[in-house]
Design an enzyme around this catalytic site. Structure first.
Site, PDB file in Angstrom:
ATOM      1  N   CYS A   1      10.927 -48.948 -15.395  1.00 20.45           N
ATOM      2  CA  CYS A   1      10.599 -48.588 -14.011  1.00 20.45           C
ATOM      3  C   CYS A   1      10.980 -49.715 -13.059  1.00 20.45           C
ATOM      4  O   CYS A   1      10.740 -50.895 -13.352  1.00 20.45           O
ATOM      5  CB  CYS A   1       9.100 -48.288 -13.902  1.00 20.45           C
ATOM      6  SG  CYS A   1       8.596 -47.677 -12.284  1.00 20.45           S
TER       7      CYS A   1
ATOM      8  N   GLY B   1      12.306 -41.936 -13.393  1.00 15.65           N
ATOM      9  CA  GLY B   1      12.879 -42.128 -12.061  1.00 15.65           C
ATOM     10  C   GLY B   1      14.325 -42.558 -12.092  1.00 15.65           C
ATOM     11  O   GLY B   1      14.909 -42.867 -11.051  1.00 15.65           O
TER      12      GLY B   1
ATOM     13  N   ARG C   1       8.355 -36.047  -9.736  1.00 18.33           N
ATOM     14  CA  ARG C   1       7.441 -37.184  -9.926  1.00 18.33           C
ATOM     15  C   ARG C   1       7.598 -38.205  -8.803  1.00 18.33           C
ATOM     16  O   ARG C   1       6.634 -38.871  -8.419  1.00 18.33           O
ATOM     17  CB  ARG C   1       7.719 -37.854 -11.273  1.00 18.33           C
ATOM     18  CG  ARG C   1       6.677 -38.876 -11.651  1.00 18.33           C
ATOM     19  CD  ARG C   1       6.910 -39.433 -13.059  1.00 18.33           C
ATOM     20  NE  ARG C   1       5.684 -40.012 -13.565  1.00 18.33           N
ATOM     21  CZ  ARG C   1       5.280 -41.255 -13.298  1.00 18.33           C
ATOM     22  NH1 ARG C   1       6.019 -42.024 -12.531  1.00 18.33           N
ATOM     23  NH2 ARG C   1       4.139 -41.713 -13.797  1.00 18.33           N
TER      24      ARG C   1
ATOM     25  N   GLN D   1      14.319 -44.957  -9.185  1.00 17.94           N
ATOM     26  CA  GLN D   1      13.144 -45.804  -9.370  1.00 17.94           C
ATOM     27  C   GLN D   1      12.945 -46.116 -10.852  1.00 17.94           C
ATOM     28  O   GLN D   1      11.863 -46.510 -11.275  1.00 17.94           O
ATOM     29  CB  GLN D   1      11.903 -45.130  -8.790  1.00 17.94           C
ATOM     30  CG  GLN D   1      11.970 -44.951  -7.283  1.00 17.94           C
ATOM     31  CD  GLN D   1      10.648 -44.515  -6.692  1.00 17.94           C
ATOM     32  OE1 GLN D   1       9.598 -45.067  -7.002  1.00 17.94           O
ATOM     33  NE2 GLN D   1      10.689 -43.504  -5.834  1.00 17.94           N
TER      34      GLN D   1
ATOM     35  N   GLY E   1       3.436 -51.237 -18.916  1.00 18.03           N
ATOM     36  CA  GLY E   1       3.328 -52.668 -19.139  1.00 18.03           C
ATOM     37  C   GLY E   1       2.916 -53.054 -20.544  1.00 18.03           C
ATOM     38  O   GLY E   1       2.693 -54.235 -20.818  1.00 18.03           O
TER      39      GLY E   1
ATOM     40  N   GLY F   1      -1.331 -47.164 -12.943  1.00 17.49           N
ATOM     41  CA  GLY F   1      -0.081 -47.897 -13.089  1.00 17.49           C
ATOM     42  C   GLY F   1       0.962 -47.429 -12.095  1.00 17.49           C
ATOM     43  O   GLY F   1       1.116 -46.231 -11.875  1.00 17.49           O
TER      44      GLY F   1
END
Length: 550
Positions: free
Chosen positions: A353, A438, A464, A476, A388, A346
């Protein structure tokens, strides 16, 4: 008077004018001989990018099969690494608003696995691992042991630290020393003098079992006694191990619990980065009893992760390593060659994200899961579909496309066991904070430990996304909130029941059978247009209440 309505013999309407009707008893034979093309698409045609583009979970459906068994018979056993399997295919994500020790404990009790985040100090993370490993045991091989001189106040502090209050007391305060008593919560709870030694209040009327007693025999002794703990002693009455009544009850209440077969301890996983200092972090985690280490990176195909995999496999051969994240076969091949025991699939598909939006890098999740898991299966490497997942249907689709397990973040962030406190939103709804690792909030979090003077602190969020040395942080991920979902002890069983019913509809009695059916083309799929997606959701109602389970 002849009937003018409802009389087929009189009106003789034809379903297929000009065609000869076939005897209904030959329908199956006719299907086999005359209909050469099955309904729907096989998985390879479905996921052919040059025809359909990259698909997500919402872009297709699984076609139903034949139901010849009850949903309760559907087996959900599945591997999470080359050596470790689970009773259920659900994992919680290593995010600081999703998984700490409470989530890890309850996910393991329910047959899944919780991956403890690393946006904290190495000591705090190791402490969380210890709490998971001590929570439920068969024979507790390293119990907390007190000496006769330990103060009552110290025993109370240990109870607050570990969450249980039954401790053996030995002559030297160590394991394999002569057992002289037991301290329980009842002994110290209302004791008026905190400075008194535990030897003045401990229980000495003990029920013990000899070394060599099997777990079944020890459980039988414990179930017949009125004691909370059963010490296991050698011929000299030295303490060898311990058995807990509360663990016996947990075995009854959580039959699917993810436990090691030899120690009966809960399986524990934790995430680390790929920086040099993460090797020191891993050493602390391994000492705490870690079973699975997850290398946490948004883009796992790097010289840093490959080097870390080789280092771990060399130094900790008994520790399983899950690498990632990856979305292409080329990425996966490098990590498989380095020696990973599992892969995490992923990039940019998580609910919090924005990697695909900001970086223009990633891949739709359905395409990622199918391509990577198909390749990894050739080498016996299980895959985790990470990101997801918004509902039971997405779990089913991820597993059908080849993932052995699915990892959830936002879906579990609103549960009681996730870190953080509830608050009331502007709309008056009960919510919990949730953020991507992120996000700016996560990358600037102060919990992750200190850095050298004049150097920007390096935490899990920066590590990360390879942002440790950046003077300007590029997000992110986002920060937000999720609705209250109650306890995972109710929500996860709902997910599992939904998964079993879905496999029943597909006509598959196990996840293994599902994967085989997809591979040989027995399980079929159908693309969904935008209109089909609208039709498949609630529509045409003035208002409705969408209650998922009771």
């Amino acid at each position: 008077m002849p009937l003018t309505n409802g009389d087929v013999a009189t009106n003789n309407p034809q379903l297929a004018p000009g065609q000869t009707l076939i005897d209904h008893r030959s329908a199956l034979e006719f299907l086999e001989n005359e209909y050469k093309h099955q309904d729907g698409l096989d998985v390879h045609t479905l996921l052919e990018s040059k025809y359909h583009g990259g698909l997500t979970y919402n872009d297709f459906l699984v076609l139903p099969g034949y139901i010849g068994f009850p949903a309760s018979e559907v087996a959900l056993d599945t591997p999470v690494t080359k050596r470790i399997s689970l009773k259920t295919p659900l994992l919680s994500s290593p995010m600081d608003t999703v998984t700490e020790h409470s989530m890890a404990i309850h996910m393991a009790l329910l047959g899944g696995l919780g991956v403890i985040h690393h946006n904290c100090s190495a000591e705090d993370q190791a402490e969380m691992v210890r709490k998971v490993k001590r929570f439920e045991n068969g024979f507790i091989l390293d119990p907390v042991v007190l000496s006769p001189d330990t103060k009552v106040s110290e025993a109370k502090q240990l109870k607050e630290k570990w969450g249980f209050g039954g401790f053996p007391v030995t002559e030297n305060g160590t394991l394999r020393s002569k057992l002289i008593g037991m301290i329980t919560t009842r002994d110290i709870q209302f004791h008026p003098t905190p400075s008194d030694p535990v030897s003045s209040v401990m229980s000495t009327d003990l029920v013990t079992a000899p070394s060599g007693t099997t777990l079944a025999e020890a459980n039988a002794v414990l179930s017949k006694s009125k004691k909370g703990k059963l010490p296991i002693v050698d011929s000299s009455h030295n303490l060898i191990s311990l058995l807990s009544r509360s663990d016996l009850m947990k075995n009854l209440h959580y039959p699917l619990a993810s436990k090691l077969p030899h120690s009966k301890q809960l399986i524990c996983a934790a995430a680390i980065g790929t920086r040099p200092e993460d090797k020191d972090r891993l050493m602390k985690l391994a000492e705490a009893g870690l079973d699975i280490v997850v290398l946490d990176s948004s883009q796992g195909n790097s010289i840093f992760q490959i080097g870390m995999i080789k280092c771990i496999k060399d130094k900790y051969p008994g520790l399983d390593v899950i690498g990632g994240n990856v979305v292409t076969v080329a990425q996966a091949a490098n990590l498989i060659a380095a020696g990973v025991d599992g892969l995490r699939i992923g990039m940019g598909s998580g609910s919090a994200c924005i990697t695909q939006e900001v970086m223009a890098v990633g891949r739709p999740q359905a395409a990622s899961v199918f391509n990577v898991s198909s390749f990894a299966a050739r080498f016996g490497v299980p895959c985790i579909a990470d990101g997801g997942i918004q509902n039971v249907g997405h779990i089913v689709k991820g597993l059908a496309l080849g993932a052995s397990t699915v990892m959830m973040g936002g879906l579990l962030a609103g549960t009681t066991e996730s870190p953080g406190n509830y608050f009331v939103s502007r709309e008056g709804q009960l919510v919990k904070a949730y953020r991507g690792m992120g996000s700016i909030d996560a990358m600037e979090d102060k919990k992750a430990g200190s850095a050298a003077k004049g150097v920007q602190k390096s935490d899990a969020g920066k590590a990360r996304y390879f942002s440790e040395g950046d003077r300007l942080l590029v997000a992110q991920g986002v920060s937000g909130s999720v609705l209250d979902r109650g306890s995972v002890t109710k929500f996860v069983p709902y997910l599992l029941a939904g998964l079993q019913h879905s496999l029943q509809d597909i006509g598959m009695k196990s996840l293994t059978a599902l994967r085989e059916g997809v591979r040989d083309g027995t399980v079929r799929f159908e693309l969904r247009t935008v209109s089909a997606q609208a039709e498949g959701n609630v529509h045409g109602l003035h208002s409705f209440d969408k209650k998922l389970y009771s």
